[in-house]
Design a protein around this motif. Structure first.
Motif: not given
Length: 445
Positions: A186-213
């Motif tokens: 369960x701890x490993x799964x939570x860590x994996x979900x957090x990592x996935x959320x961080x990746x999604x957040x990074x992609x969203x930030x990248x998309x927002x930066x692109x849109x801003x540009x």
């Protein structure tokens, strides 16, 4: 079981194997130390058998050391659970032999068996089935040691009590291991979900930066459009007066009799007309009419090309621009946006050739009709694009220019513009020789 869950279990097993490997190595060293330190206990409890027990402890320690050395091989790493199970049984077998050789069920060494069972369940990340198997093997060893004792079982009640106690320890340890294993997953799964959320957040930030540009670029274009529209209004009147004056002057008899004066007036007239073209091109490039879309306005590609060359004249100084166009270049789309794409390609090519010191700098624009689409090729004889960068040229904010020389959005925006026209912008290059960008536009009906 879904594919993502299968992948999660696979990653968990990989991480758990590495952790088990580390635990086996560290635990093995600890067990070797404890086994050797047990000589002091032998001296106190069974001084008569101390010599034989010392030899047994040394042999067991050497065997565990060899097992630990095997874990540094690829085969050992793959079979870490089997090897660990084997060397963990060695101390149990030794203690059982000591029970057999001393007092049977009366021996205090049975406590060492129970402690080892709990240690395996708590410290070693075994599965509950392996922990239970280890506990049952310990029960069997203790049973054999007591029954085979030369004097037999002297106190059946004590023997049965201690046998049941060891079995309960094995059962409790396996139950603990089961829930501990669940918790680790369960701890490993939570860590994996957090990592996935961080990746999604990074992609969203990248998309927002692109849109801003892109929004910033559009704001700049709108500002240029407003400015150029005002310039067109303010500049056209004096330019028209100048052109009228030049026409009148050219009709004077003195001018007609002086070729040099007539040539000067022609040059002045062409200069004023160039001013008109530049302001008009700026307006076309930066100002989009309300309601205009990417595919509902017919325009001549050759006209857009001429405008882009004039607007890029400063960057294209010292560069020869050649054209190879069909007789009909009427296409559908956003003329201003396509001019922007061409300006970006010209600017990039000119800058690359200038930076590389290319001799006889050339840009060749070729176009041909295929399947009702005008396929355009813009090729320069510059230094080319490094192979490791070729796949990244359209990434937002990717640039090989020096800091402050560009945001790395030009080609990304150009790619989006061409895509909006139903086409594809792609790059080709021979490093050290040439670079070409290709895109296509729909034919106007």
């Amino acid at each position: 079981m879904t594919t993502s869950l299968v992948g999660l279990h696979s990653n968990y097993r990989e991480e758990l194997r590495d952790y088990r490997l580390l635990c086996s190595k560290a635990g093995g060293l600890t067990v070797i130390v404890l086994v050797l330190m047990g000589m002091a206990m032998d001296y106190v409890l069974y001084p008569a058998e101390q010599k034989y027990f010392a030899i047994a402890r040394i042999l067991i320690s050497v065997t565990i050391s060899l097992a630990l050395l095997s874990l540094y091989t690829e085969t050992g790493k793959r079979h870490v659970q089997v090897i660990t199970f084997f060397w963990l049984l060695l101390p149990q077998a030794m203690i059982s032999w000591m029970i057999y050789a001393t007092q049977g069920e009366q021996s205090l060494f049975y406590a060492g068996l129970t402690l080892t069972i709990f240690a395996v369940g708590i410290l070693f990340h075994y599965g509950y089935s392996q922990t239970l198997a280890f506990g049952l093997a310990t029960v069997a060893l203790y049973y054999i040691a007591c029954v085979a004792h030369p004097g037999g079982v002297q106190d059946p009640g004590k023997f049965e009590f201690q046998l049941i106690l060891i079995f309960f320890c094995a059962l409790a340890s396996s139950i603990y291991t089961y829930f501990n294993e669940k918790g680790r997953f369960q701890l490993f799964r939570l860590k994996n979900e957090v990592a996935q959320k961080n990746d999604e957040l990074a992609r969203i930030n990248e998309s927002l930066a692109q849109i801003k540009g892109q929004l910033l670029q559009q704001e700049k274009m709108a500002a240029i459009g407003t400015l150029s529209a005002g310039l067109l209004h303010e500049v056209n009147n004096p330019v028209n007066f100048c052109l009228m004056a030049i026409e009148l002057a050219m009709e004077e008899s003195e001018v007609k009799q002086s070729p040099s004066l007539q040539e000067c007036l022609v040059d002045v007239k062409q200069g004023m007309q160039r001013i008109q073209h530049i302001v008009s091109d700026l307006k076309t490039f930066a100002y989009r009419k309300p309601g205009a879309t990417a595919d509902d306005v017919p325009f001549l590609f050759e006209k857009a090309l001429e405008s882009s060359v004039r607007l890029s004249a400063h960057e294209l100084r010292g560069v020869t621009v050649t054209r190879e166009l069909p007789g009909d270049t009427l296409v559908l789309g956003d003329e201003a946006a396509i001019i922007g794409v061409l300006i970006n390609l010209f600017s990039n090519a000119a800058l690359a050739m200038h930076k590389a010191g290319t001799i006889s700098r050339q840009v060749h624009v070729a176009a041909q009709w295929r399947d009702d689409r005008l396929h355009v090729n813009v090729r320069d004889n510059g230094p080319g694009i490094a192979p490791e960068n070729l796949a990244r040229v359209f990434e937002p904010f990717f640039t090989t220019r020096e800091v402050g020389q560009g945001l790395g959005l030009g080609l990304s925006i150009s790619y989006a513009v061409v895509e909006r026209h139903g086409g594809t912008l792609f790059a080709e290059s021979q490093f050290g020789e040439w670079t070409a960008f290709n895109f296509d536009l729909p034919r106007a009906e």
